[in-house]
Design a protein around this motif. Structure first.
Motif, PDB file in Angstrom:
ATOM      1  N   VAL A   4       0.874  -1.165  -0.079  1.00 35.13           N
ATOM      2  CA  VAL A   4      -0.040   0.016  -0.082  1.00 35.13           C
ATOM      3  C   VAL A   4       0.699   1.086  -0.113  1.00 35.13           C
ATOM      4  CG1 VAL A   4      -1.779   1.387   1.252  1.00 35.13           C
ATOM      5  CG2 VAL A   4      -1.626  -1.109   1.150  1.00 35.13           C
ATOM      6  N   GLN A   5       0.522   2.005  -0.963  1.00 35.97           N
ATOM      7  CA  GLN A   5       1.518   3.237  -0.983  1.00 35.97           C
ATOM      8  C   GLN A   5       0.526   4.366  -1.127  1.00 35.97           C
ATOM      9  OE1 GLN A   5       5.016   4.155  -2.225  1.00 35.97           O
ATOM     10  NE2 GLN A   5       4.119   5.674  -0.960  1.00 35.97           N
ATOM     11  N   PHE A  45      -1.210  -2.426  -4.256  1.00 39.01           N
ATOM     12  CA  PHE A  45      -1.010  -3.076  -5.495  1.00 39.01           C
ATOM     13  C   PHE A  45      -0.283  -4.522  -5.036  1.00 39.01           C
ATOM     14  CE2 PHE A  45       2.050  -0.358  -4.346  1.00 39.01           C
ATOM     15  CZ  PHE A  45       3.449  -0.955  -4.610  1.00 39.01           C
ATOM     16  N   SER A  46      -0.133  -5.512  -5.961  1.00 45.08           N
ATOM     17  CA  SER A  46       0.686  -6.566  -5.528  1.00 45.08           C
ATOM     18  C   SER A  46       1.687  -6.931  -6.773  1.00 45.08           C
ATOM     19  CB  SER A  46      -0.184  -7.957  -5.710  1.00 45.08           C
ATOM     20  OG  SER A  46      -0.694  -8.047  -7.069  1.00 45.08           O
ATOM     21  N   VAL A  61      -2.245  -3.609  -9.939  1.00 46.00           N
ATOM     22  CA  VAL A  61      -3.348  -2.702  -9.057  1.00 46.00           C
ATOM     23  C   VAL A  61      -4.508  -3.421  -8.581  1.00 46.00           C
ATOM     24  CG1 VAL A  61      -4.578  -0.329  -8.894  1.00 46.00           C
ATOM     25  CG2 VAL A  61      -2.340  -0.615 -10.235  1.00 46.00           C
ATOM     26  N   LEU A  62      -4.609  -3.332  -7.190  1.00 39.36           N
ATOM     27  CA  LEU A  62      -5.767  -3.834  -6.582  1.00 39.36           C
ATOM     28  C   LEU A  62      -6.718  -2.645  -6.487  1.00 39.36           C
ATOM     29  CD1 LEU A  62      -3.798  -5.713  -3.962  1.00 39.36           C
ATOM     30  CD2 LEU A  62      -4.706  -6.591  -6.044  1.00 39.36           C
ATOM     31  N   PRO A  70       0.282  11.475 -11.839  1.00 39.20           N
ATOM     32  CA  PRO A  70       0.032  11.021 -13.344  1.00 39.20           C
ATOM     33  C   PRO A  70       0.784   9.820 -13.913  1.00 39.20           C
ATOM     34  CG  PRO A  70       0.472  13.368 -13.003  1.00 39.20           C
ATOM     35  CD  PRO A  70       0.879  12.624 -11.864  1.00 39.20           C
ATOM     36  N   GLY A  71       0.152   8.996 -14.311  1.00 43.34           N
ATOM     37  CA  GLY A  71       0.951   7.642 -14.997  1.00 43.34           C
ATOM     38  C   GLY A  71       1.504   6.589 -14.072  1.00 43.34           C
ATOM     39  N   LEU A  72       1.140   6.650 -12.920  1.00 41.10           N
ATOM     40  CA  LEU A  72       1.328   5.804 -11.724  1.00 41.10           C
ATOM     41  C   LEU A  72       0.636   4.222 -11.977  1.00 41.10           C
ATOM     42  CD1 LEU A  72       2.789   5.339  -8.929  1.00 41.10           C
ATOM     43  CD2 LEU A  72       0.821   5.695  -7.674  1.00 41.10           C
ATOM     44  N   MET A  73       1.427   3.593 -12.408  1.00 37.10           N
ATOM     45  CA  MET A  73       1.241   2.037 -12.699  1.00 37.10           C
ATOM     46  C   MET A  73      -0.073   1.878 -13.661  1.00 37.10           C
ATOM     47  SD  MET A  73       1.584   0.272  -9.116  1.00 37.10           S
ATOM     48  CE  MET A  73       2.610   0.823  -7.657  1.00 37.10           C
TER      49      MET A  73
END
Length: 74
Positions: A4-5, A45-46, A61-62, A70-73
């Motif tokens: 978790v971030q 995420f995993s 991404v969960l 922006p653009g994260l994963m």
């Protein structure tokens, strides 16, 4: 591995907090939902890790909540 971030808003920037580990996907999503009201954004995420070769697969991404960089994963 489940992670978790969280992010806080500092002016116009989103600043990452330290990543938190979780034991299960459900636990990671529950943590993200619990933290979301006090953070600008949260992503759970995993990621598969091969410890023998020290390689990491693409994150999956969960859950995404709030504002994220922006653009994260994507």
């Amino acid at each position: 591995m489940y992670l978790v971030q969280t992010f806080k808003q500092v002016g116009r920037k989103l600043v990452a907090h330290p990543i938190q580990a979780a034991k299960t996907a459900e636990s990671a999503m529950a943590t993200a939902e619990r933290l979301a009201p006090t953070r600008a954004g949260v992503i759970a995420f995993s990621q598969e890790v091969d410890v023998e070769t020290d390689t990491y697969d693409e994150p999956r991404v969960l859950l995404r909540l709030g504002n994220l960089p922006p653009g994260l994963m994507e």
